[in-house]
Design an enzyme around this catalytic site. Structure first.
Site, PDB file in Angstrom:
ATOM      1  N   ASN A   9      18.037   0.276 -19.660  1.00 11.14           N
ATOM      2  CA  ASN A   9      16.597   0.130 -19.426  1.00 11.14           C
ATOM      3  C   ASN A   9      16.176  -1.192 -20.061  1.00 11.14           C
ATOM      4  O   ASN A   9      16.068  -1.285 -21.285  1.00 11.14           O
ATOM      5  CB  ASN A   9      15.859   1.317 -20.054  1.00 11.14           C
ATOM      6  N   TRP A  10      15.974  -2.202 -19.217  1.00  9.39           N
ATOM      7  CA  TRP A  10      15.670  -3.538 -19.753  1.00  9.39           C
ATOM      8  C   TRP A  10      14.230  -3.632 -20.274  1.00  9.39           C
ATOM      9  O   TRP A  10      13.875  -4.610 -20.899  1.00  9.39           O
ATOM     10  CB  TRP A  10      15.918  -4.596 -18.679  1.00  9.39           C
ATOM     11  N   LYS A  11      13.413  -2.636 -19.969  1.00  7.72           N
ATOM     12  CA  LYS A  11      11.992  -2.648 -20.366  1.00  7.72           C
ATOM     13  C   LYS A  11      11.351  -3.974 -19.920  1.00  7.72           C
ATOM     14  O   LYS A  11      11.743  -4.513 -18.901  1.00  7.72           O
ATOM     15  CB  LYS A  11      11.870  -2.371 -21.873  1.00  7.72           C
ATOM     16  N   HIS A  95       9.224   7.960 -19.215  1.00 13.77           N
ATOM     17  CA  HIS A  95       9.636   7.352 -20.482  1.00 13.77           C
ATOM     18  C   HIS A  95       8.508   7.515 -21.495  1.00 13.77           C
ATOM     19  O   HIS A  95       7.336   7.427 -21.138  1.00 13.77           O
ATOM     20  CB  HIS A  95       9.966   5.868 -20.271  1.00 13.77           C
ATOM     21  N   GLU A  97       7.331   5.559 -23.579  1.00 12.55           N
ATOM     22  CA  GLU A  97       6.412   4.405 -23.630  1.00 12.55           C
ATOM     23  C   GLU A  97       5.361   4.515 -22.529  1.00 12.55           C
ATOM     24  O   GLU A  97       4.212   4.131 -22.718  1.00 12.55           O
ATOM     25  CB  GLU A  97       7.226   3.099 -23.525  1.00 12.55           C
ATOM     26  N   GLY A 173      14.224   2.206 -30.466  1.00 11.37           N
ATOM     27  CA  GLY A 173      13.932   0.886 -31.016  1.00 11.37           C
ATOM     28  C   GLY A 173      13.806   0.863 -32.528  1.00 11.37           C
ATOM     29  O   GLY A 173      13.379  -0.130 -33.113  1.00 11.37           O
ATOM     30  N   SER A 212      18.353   3.971 -29.841  1.00 15.25           N
ATOM     31  CA  SER A 212      19.203   3.169 -30.732  1.00 15.25           C
ATOM     32  C   SER A 212      20.692   3.444 -30.525  1.00 15.25           C
ATOM     33  O   SER A 212      21.474   3.473 -31.486  1.00 15.25           O
ATOM     34  CB  SER A 212      18.802   3.372 -32.198  1.00 15.25           C
ATOM     35  N   GLY A 233      18.377   0.929 -24.402  1.00 15.03           N
ATOM     36  CA  GLY A 233      17.322  -0.083 -24.377  1.00 15.03           C
ATOM     37  C   GLY A 233      17.868  -1.407 -24.880  1.00 15.03           C
ATOM     38  O   GLY A 233      18.560  -2.136 -24.164  1.00 15.03           O
ATOM     39  N   GLY A 234      17.594  -1.716 -26.150  1.00 18.27           N
ATOM     40  CA  GLY A 234      17.949  -3.021 -26.726  1.00 18.27           C
ATOM     41  C   GLY A 234      19.381  -3.478 -26.437  1.00 18.27           C
ATOM     42  O   GLY A 234      19.600  -4.622 -26.023  1.00 18.27           O
TER      43      GLY A 234
HETATM   44  P1  13P Z   1      16.636   1.525 -27.669  1.00 19.86           P
HETATM   45  O1  13P Z   1      18.069   1.683 -27.223  1.00 19.86           O
HETATM   46  O2  13P Z   1      16.208   0.101 -27.786  1.00 19.86           O
HETATM   47  O3  13P Z   1      16.346   2.348 -28.882  1.00 19.86           O
HETATM   48  O4  13P Z   1      15.740   2.138 -26.491  1.00 19.86           O
HETATM   49  C1  13P Z   1      16.023   3.383 -25.971  1.00 19.86           C
HETATM   50  C2  13P Z   1      15.190   3.592 -24.762  1.00 19.86           C
HETATM   51  O5  13P Z   1      13.981   3.747 -24.856  1.00 19.86           O
HETATM   52  C3  13P Z   1      15.853   3.565 -23.453  1.00 19.86           C
HETATM   53  O6  13P Z   1      14.991   3.993 -22.460  1.00 19.86           O
END
Ligand code: 13P
Length: 249
Positions: A9-11, A95, A97, A173, A212, A233-234
């Site tokens: 998920n590149w956000k 999600h 967010e 995150g 994470s 994510g990251g």
């Molecule tokens: P991180 O891996 O950056 O914690 O993010 C997880 C996430 O929200 C994937 O959708």
């Protein structure tokens, strides 16, 4: 058959040109990987260009969202039909967010889920508790409610297309991950809740862990029987890390 999935998920990260460079590196480094399905979820602006780079590969294309309405006067929205026509096969829906910053309610998420499915898109449906809920030991109750109010309203044939992502909000995150034991405990519980409504079909549902997840913790988390991969994510913004995670099965 349940499949192993690692989805990035590149956000709201990478410009279109950076996204194309990132996916090109992923394509190169993913060669030979066979026991895991890779998915990338770039921002809407790079759906076509990233999609083009993975068109001849096994890597799946996902969006990070889709509209809750089918079409019409909804300025700024992108419909499931548009995404499907642009080659999108998966959509991240629900999600935390989106739930938190854009106030997406259960009612809205159910509409998104149904529209994605009606357009042949597999939802990657996210659930998970926040820190207060975990500290109050309400995490089981929270995920059960999220499943009951949304996923239970999907019909049985469509249910087979859904991927679940368990993402504890306190781990997203933050550098804090659920332990492998915590992940297994709640993934098994999620599967048992799904089986209340969908019976044996829940055995075939891929349930991903997110929060994470990194190359140095993925192996232990993925080794759990009810953890079928990760929503990253990251670490998905670095091709080496993303592929190292995918190689953790
Ligand atoms: P991180 O891996 O950056 O914690 O993010 C997880 C996430 O929200 C994937 O959708």
């Amino acid at each position: 058959m349940r499949i192993n999935i690692v989805a990035g998920n590149w956000k709201m990260n990478t410009t279109p040109s950076e996204g194309v460079r990132l996916v090109s590196e992923i394509v190169e480094k993913a060669k030979g990987l066979s026991n895991v399905k890779l998915i990338v979820a770039p921002p809407f602006t790079h759906i076509f260009s990233v999609g083009e780079k993975i068109r001849k590969t096994e890597i799946g294309l996902s969006s990070q969202n889709c509209a809750s309405e089918a079409k019409g006067a909804y300025t700024g929205e992108v419909s499931a039909e548009m995404l499907a026509d642009a080659g999108v096969k998966y959509a991240i829906i629900g999600h935390s967010e989106r739930r938190e910053y854009y106030r997406e309610s259960g009612e809205i998420l159910l509409k998104k889920l149904k529209l994605a499915l009606a357009n042949g898109i597999s939802p990657i449906f996210c659930i998970g508790e926040n820190l207060n809920e975990r500290e109050d030991a309400r995490h089981f109750e929270v995920v059960k409610k999220q499943i009951e109010e949304i996923v239970f309203n999907i019909d049985e044939n469509d249910f087979e297309k859904i991927i679940i992502a368990y993402e504890p909000v306190w781990a997203i995150g933050t550098g804090k991950t659920a332990t492998a034991g915590q992940a297994q405990e709640i993934h098994a519980y999620i599967r048992s809740v799904l089986s209340e409504k969908f019976g044996k079909k829940a055995e075939n549902t891929s349930i991903l862990y997110g929060g994470s997840c990194k190359p140095d913790n993925a192996r232990e988390i993925f080794s759990q029987p009810d953890v079928d991969g990760g929503l990253i994510g990251g670490a998905s913004l670095n091709a080496d890390d993303f592929i190292a995670i995918a190689k953790s099965f």
